[in-house]
Design a protein around this motif. Structure first.
Motif, PDB file in Angstrom:
ATOM      1  N   GLU A  87       4.591 -37.943  84.652  1.00 30.12           N
ATOM      2  CA  GLU A  87       4.394 -36.699  85.389  1.00 30.12           C
ATOM      3  C   GLU A  87       5.706 -36.088  85.870  1.00 30.12           C
ATOM      4  O   GLU A  87       6.041 -34.932  85.558  1.00 30.12           O
ATOM      5  CB  GLU A  87       3.458 -36.931  86.587  1.00 30.12           C
ATOM      6  CG  GLU A  87       2.019 -37.225  86.203  1.00 30.12           C
ATOM      7  CD  GLU A  87       1.703 -38.706  86.146  1.00 30.12           C
ATOM      8  OE1 GLU A  87       0.524 -39.066  86.254  1.00 30.12           O
ATOM      9  OE2 GLU A  87       2.667 -39.492  85.989  1.00 30.12           O
ATOM     10  N   THR A  88       6.477 -36.836  86.655  1.00 32.63           N
ATOM     11  CA  THR A  88       7.730 -36.297  87.183  1.00 32.63           C
ATOM     12  C   THR A  88       8.742 -36.073  86.072  1.00 32.63           C
ATOM     13  O   THR A  88       9.516 -35.108  86.097  1.00 32.63           O
ATOM     14  CB  THR A  88       8.312 -37.245  88.251  1.00 32.63           C
ATOM     15  OG1 THR A  88       7.349 -37.405  89.296  1.00 32.63           O
ATOM     16  CG2 THR A  88       9.579 -36.679  88.845  1.00 32.63           C
ATOM     17  N   THR A  89       8.733 -36.951  85.069  1.00 28.33           N
ATOM     18  CA  THR A  89       9.634 -36.770  83.931  1.00 28.33           C
ATOM     19  C   THR A  89       9.387 -35.436  83.244  1.00 28.33           C
ATOM     20  O   THR A  89      10.333 -34.707  82.916  1.00 28.33           O
ATOM     21  CB  THR A  89       9.462 -37.929  82.933  1.00 28.33           C
ATOM     22  OG1 THR A  89       9.773 -39.166  83.579  1.00 28.33           O
ATOM     23  CG2 THR A  89      10.365 -37.748  81.730  1.00 28.33           C
ATOM     24  N   LEU A  90       8.124 -35.086  83.021  1.00 32.47           N
ATOM     25  CA  LEU A  90       7.820 -33.816  82.361  1.00 32.47           C
ATOM     26  C   LEU A  90       8.247 -32.631  83.222  1.00 32.47           C
ATOM     27  O   LEU A  90       8.796 -31.654  82.711  1.00 32.47           O
ATOM     28  CB  LEU A  90       6.334 -33.723  82.044  1.00 32.47           C
ATOM     29  CG  LEU A  90       5.890 -32.400  81.394  1.00 32.47           C
ATOM     30  CD1 LEU A  90       6.619 -32.174  80.073  1.00 32.47           C
ATOM     31  CD2 LEU A  90       4.385 -32.366  81.203  1.00 32.47           C
ATOM     32  N   LEU A  91       7.998 -32.706  84.521  1.00 32.77           N
ATOM     33  CA  LEU A  91       8.396 -31.606  85.398  1.00 32.77           C
ATOM     34  C   LEU A  91       9.889 -31.320  85.261  1.00 32.77           C
ATOM     35  O   LEU A  91      10.318 -30.163  85.184  1.00 32.77           O
ATOM     36  CB  LEU A  91       8.065 -31.935  86.856  1.00 32.77           C
ATOM     37  CG  LEU A  91       6.578 -32.094  87.215  1.00 32.77           C
ATOM     38  CD1 LEU A  91       6.433 -32.459  88.680  1.00 32.77           C
ATOM     39  CD2 LEU A  91       5.806 -30.827  86.910  1.00 32.77           C
TER      40      LEU A  91
END
Length: 431
Positions: A118-122
């Protein structure tokens, strides 16, 4: 700067994509982005071409399990022949990319997303061309060896939704991530760590309200062990489970259905007690539960680090049946080191499960990347064992894709040989 996100949207990976979309909606990146769902290689190529016309960059998001990796590598090569451009970045995520980042880079993907996405994609959406500043990635170094950019940032489950309200993409609510049991054949604890992280009751309430408002009436959950909700130990917290189920039931309409302890989740056998089953009967709509047994051999259960013996499995089946549930019991044949005596013990237990009204869900051991048994040799499954399994299946007492999994096991071994393991380099990046 704008980004077009193309999701290679397959039935086997929809839940993961929904979670990524939930993160994008909870904390929208600064960079404008669009989302396209591509359900075939041709649709993926078409969506990429459209993205190149309307955006500055295209991120193609792939997520897959280890048995699917070889076929999807072929698909990726096909898509590249249809449309290829330096502005397109093919990103592999999921358990296989986490376990084998070098392998997915060698197979043709541009980037491997390692761990929770999740945070990686953001950050990836906002990153531009500077990928090494994004934690949770593996990129190809100048000599082809994977360069890891640092561990992915871990957030509480409440930070992001399990699905996309904007795109009306729903599915089971992820209730718990990680697992303290760390069975040697399972990828879950080694991707998400061997501890539990639970979604709060209030956050689950928000999910259910959103689903009901959009016309949904059924609620299911994904969790590695259903009755571990609310606890950090091996002892269930039934008060926490009852609070969860009571809250969900209160938010559902009168015709709504609540599924818990059934597909796509399971219950550990030692957690099946008369008290727990009485509590479930008050709230759930499912008439069956899934019990994770894996073997009828105490020796194999200990070797696989299951944390229970064969005795509690039969106790669980009796208790569940007496409470009015049909037990579906997972068995895993061909675990490393399994002898004919171990297989016979499993078949004996399987027959006893069937005699009590349960069904056997048969699986074949696969040496999954990222697990302690990644390099283990599957045990030979004797013809006599296969005959008994077929007989149970013919009587309706057994089901499952165990033959297909046996083929996957062979394929996984061949893939491991085709892509020799290399240790990724590590690079420290700022959080």
């Amino acid at each position: 700067m704008s980004v077009a996100l193309v999701l290679r949207y397959r039935k086997a990976n929809t839940y993961g994509h929904h979670a990524l979309l939930g993160a994008l909606e909870a904390e929208p990146p600064d960079t404008p982005f669009t989302v396209a769902f591509a359900t075939s290689p041709e649709a993926t190529a078409s969506a990429i071409a459209e993205g190149l016309r309307t955006a500055d960059r295209v991120l193609v998001l792939w997520s897959f399990y280890s048995p699917d990796a070889p076929a999807l590598a072929v698909e990726l090569a096909t898509i590249r022949t249809l449309v290829d451009d330096d502005r397109v970045l093919h990103v592999a995520g999921g358990v296989h990319a986490t376990a084998e980042p070098q392998q997915v880079l060698d197979a043709g993907w541009d980037v491997a997303a390692i761990g929770e996405g999740e945070t990686t994609l953001l950050r990836l959406v906002d990153a531009g061309d500077s990928l090494t500043g994004v934690r949770g990635l593996a990129v190809r170094d100048s000599d082809g060896v994977a360069l890891r950019t640092g561990p992915a940032i871990t957030r509480e489950l409440d930070a992001f939704g399990s699905f996309s309200l904007r795109h009306h993409k729903y599915g089971p609510i992820e209730l718990t991530r990680g697992c303290i049991y760390a069975c040697k054949f399972c990828q879950t604890p080694f991707m998400f760590s061997a501890r539990f992280r639970h979604r709060s009751v209030e956050n689950v309430r928000w999910h259910v309200r959103a689903m009901v408002a959009d016309g949904m009436k059924d609620v299911r959950f994904t969790t590695p062990t259903s009755l571990s909700y609310g606890t950090q130990t091996e002892e269930p917290d039934l008060d926490a489970v009852e609070e969860l189920l009571g809250t969900v039931r209160a938010e559902l309409p009168s015709h709504g259905r609540l599924f818990f302890g059934s597909f796509p989740s399971e219950i550990r056998p030692e957690h099946v007690t008369p008290e727990a089953m009485r509590m479930l009967r008050k709230y759930v709509s499912n008439d069956n539960i899934i019990i994770g047994a894996q073997s009828g051999s105490d020796r194999m259960l200990a070797a696989s680090r299951r944390g229970h013996g064969a005795g509690p499995v039969l106790d669980a089946v009796r208790i569940a049946a007496e409470a009015g549930f049909r037990p579906n019991v997972d068995f895993l044949f061909g675990m490393p080191g399994e002898s004919s005596a171990d297989a016979d013990a499993s078949l004996t237990l399987a027959r006893e499960v069937a005699a009590l009204g349960g069904r056997v869900h048969a699986h074949t051991f696969m040496p999954l990347p990222g697990t302690p048994w990644r390099d283990a040799e599957p045990a030979f499954v004797a013809a006599e064992t296969i005959t008994t399994i077929d007989q149970l299946a013919a009587s309706g007492a057994l089901y499952g894709h165990w033959r297909r999994q046996a083929e996957h096991a062979t394929q996984l071994a061949e893939t491991a040989k085709a892509y020799p393991r290399r240790t990724p380099r590590r690079r420290t990046v700022e959080q």
